[in-house]
Design an enzyme around this catalytic site. Structure first.
Site, PDB file in Angstrom:
ATOM      1  N   PRO A 258      56.182  68.535  69.216  1.00 50.59           N
ATOM      2  CA  PRO A 258      56.676  67.744  70.359  1.00 50.59           C
ATOM      3  C   PRO A 258      56.408  66.268  70.058  1.00 50.59           C
ATOM      4  CG  PRO A 258      54.643  68.881  70.937  1.00 50.59           C
ATOM      5  CD  PRO A 258      54.923  69.231  69.509  1.00 50.59           C
ATOM      6  N   ASP A 432      52.348  63.248  67.599  1.00 52.69           N
ATOM      7  CA  ASP A 432      52.400  64.631  68.084  1.00 52.69           C
ATOM      8  C   ASP A 432      51.747  64.690  69.469  1.00 52.69           C
ATOM      9  OD1 ASP A 432      51.946  67.342  68.599  1.00 52.69           O
ATOM     10  OD2 ASP A 432      51.588  67.817  66.488  1.00 52.69           O
ATOM     11  N   HIS A 433      52.556  64.981  70.472  1.00 52.58           N
ATOM     12  CA  HIS A 433      52.071  64.926  71.857  1.00 52.58           C
ATOM     13  C   HIS A 433      51.062  66.027  72.174  1.00 52.58           C
ATOM     14  CE1 HIS A 433      51.957  63.261  75.721  1.00 52.58           C
ATOM     15  NE2 HIS A 433      53.240  63.062  75.937  1.00 52.58           N
ATOM     16  N   ARG A 434      50.906  67.012  71.278  1.00 54.57           N
ATOM     17  CA  ARG A 434      49.880  68.039  71.504  1.00 54.57           C
ATOM     18  C   ARG A 434      48.488  67.470  71.255  1.00 54.57           C
ATOM     19  NH1 ARG A 434      52.142  72.412  67.418  1.00 54.57           N
ATOM     20  NH2 ARG A 434      52.278  70.485  66.232  1.00 54.57           N
ATOM     21  N   ILE A 436      47.993  63.742  70.767  1.00 57.27           N
ATOM     22  CA  ILE A 436      47.903  62.328  71.141  1.00 57.27           C
ATOM     23  C   ILE A 436      48.682  62.125  72.440  1.00 57.27           C
ATOM     24  CG2 ILE A 436      48.670  60.014  70.387  1.00 57.27           C
ATOM     25  CD1 ILE A 436      48.377  61.255  67.459  1.00 57.27           C
TER      26      ILE A 436
END
Ligand code: CAO
Length: 460
Positions: A258, A432-434, A436
């Site tokens: 993501p 990476d939104h998982r 950060i």
């Protein structure tokens, strides 16, 4: 209605075996030949079926109990014509017509080799082997190789097979880590986790997603198939090896991560002046310093301040790396390669520039070794020598962030009183939104901009 005690029949050479599965409970109505429990020795497993139909009144065994020939498994209230009195009070119930009673027809036993339950005086139940598990009585046969898969099937207990069946796990694709390759419930769980995480594929999944990927595995509509020649002249060229490999990696990373990209600008007016003067001073050494070397050093400082950008995801854990190896995308005639500057935190700008030059040359000549392309903790993709403003680079998994850089341009910047010409460098940080979040990404870019604006901050 008579009560019947169902007992463990002759189970071959084994004194005692463990009950590993209870397949019925009090109150269940069972049919003749229905499996009641599974027993297991260290070599094999089998199901014990009932020869009598009826309703279970009492369970006489529990999970983990040790049983042997004659142990009472349960008490049944017999029903129908086959009804038989209890063992204590009576005469023999119906015995199997031959020692080779046919296997119980459950999915678990459908492929079983038929088992010779040694003739016993009056057995109330006949053992039935399950696939893959050697029968207990067969285990005493010298020609039999105990522990080896039967009929080419993997070696696992019936309860593990049942577990795998319920999850739809193809047991033949699971690697058993038990003695002699025996598959345990943990092995099935580990396989399932690996499939869910995308670390492995079942054969069925692989068959659905042929090389080149048509999206079927993702439930997408098929890739459009167009006869381009209908519209004009065409030329078809097969892709090279590097393009195919990097394409597969990019596709996975684009789909699985993501990813979000934050864009920002850094004022590099003073840094560019310093770069030009440094190159003049070092003209004779042959080492040319480009903005990319400063960016590598500036990124190391930002990665140290925001360590989650220098991490990787490993299942539910984040692995923070206390080393700073920076990859840089290099455009080569064969496709995109990413050589890595190792321990960039310990190197000066001149050394980084020199190594970058050597690695980029090797990349263009197709001479990079795998070691020179591995171990990166963060990557920079610079299009600064070409042009453009911003772009959205794809993260190089298992890294969690990548910095895209485009060509710097003179822009009017408001200094509080007037517009002044400043050299602005466009930055595009994909993360990476998982791992950060957006605030951290904005802070990373701001800090990077501050360092590039005044490089003395690297020393702070
Ligand atoms: N702004 C303005 N000018 C820049 C610049 C920037 N951000 N970055 C580099 N330049 C200038 C350099 O100073 C150099 O100028 P001179 O020729 O006047 O000295 C010129 O552009 C060419 O630089 P370079 O590309 O040779 O050197 P580099 O260190 O910037 O980059 C390398 C090296 C190997 C990364 C680069 O050659 C390359 O391959 N870039 C493409 C990477 C790529 O394809 N990324 C996309 C990946 S996603 O598909």
């Amino acid at each position: 209605m008579a009560l019947v005690e169902v007992k463990v029949p002759d189970i071959g050479d084994f004194d005692e075996v463990a009950v590993i599965e209870l397949m019925v409970k009090v109150g269940d109505t069972i049919k003749a030949e229905q499996s009641l429990i599974t027993v297991e020795s260290d070599k094999a497993a089998m199901e014990i079926p009932s020869s009598t139909a009826g309703v279970v009144k009492e369970m006489r065994v529990a999970l983990g109990d040790k049983v042997k020939q004659g142990s009472v498994v349960l008490v049944l209230e017999a029903s129908g014509a086959a009804e038989t009195p209890t063992a204590q009070t009576t005469s023999a119930p119906s015995a199997p017509s031959s020692p080779s009673e046919p296997p119980v027809a459950t999915p678990a036993t459908a492929l079983a080799q038929s088992v010779s339950a040694p003739a016993v005086a009056v057995p109330l139940a006949v053992p039935v082997a399950v696939p893959a598990a050697a029968s207990l009585s067969a285990a005493s046969n010298p020609a039999h190789n105990p522990g080896a898969p039967t009929l080419g099937l993997p070696h696992a207990s019936p309860s593990v097979r049942k577990f795998a069946r319920e999850l739809g796990v193809p047991l033949e694709e699971v690697k058993g880590n038990g003695p002699k390759g025996r598959i345990s419930q943990d092995d099935v769980q580990a396989f399932t986790k690996a499939v869910m995480a995308g670390a492995t594929q079942t054969k069925a999944q692989a068959a659905k997603a042929p090389a080149g990927g048509d999206g079927a595995a993702l439930g997408l509509i098929p890739w459009p198939k167009i006869d381009f020649a209908k519209f004009g002249p065409i030329e078809r060229k097969e892709m090279g090896r590097i393009k195919k490999i990097s394409g597969a990696n990019l596709l996975r990373n684009a789909i699985m991560i993501p990813a979000v990209t934050n864009h920002d600008d850094a004022d590099i007016t003073d840094l560019e002046a310093f770069r030009v003067s440094t190159n003049k001073e070092n003209e004779k050494t042959g080492v040319k310093v480009t903005m990319l070397a400063f960016l590598i050093k500036a990124c190391v400082a930002a990665l140290k301040k925001y360590p989650e950008f220098n991490s990787s995801l490993d299942g539910d854990a984040i692995v923070y790396k206390n080393y700073w190896h920076i990859g840089f995308a290099a455009d080569t005639p064969n496709g995109l390669m990413v050589p890595v500057i190792k321990d960039a935190d310990k190197k000066g700008i001149l050394q980084i520039s020199q190594e970058m030059g050597e690695l980029a040359k090797k990349a263009r000549e197709g001479k990079l070794s795998p070691a020179e392309m591995s171990g990166a903790t963060f990557t920079i993709s610079s299009l600064g020598g070409i042009g453009g403003k911003y772009f959205t680079p794809i993260i190089n998994a298992p890294e969690v962030a990548i910095l895209g850089v485009c060509k710097s341009t003179q822009e009017p910047v408001w200094d509080g009183k007037q517009f002044v010409p400043r050299l602005m460098l466009p930055l595009s940080l994909t993360w990476d939104h998982r791992v950060i979040d957006g605030a951290a990404a904005a802070r990373f870019n701001v800090y990077l901009g501050q360092i590039l604006g005044d490089f003395r901050r690297v020393l702070l």
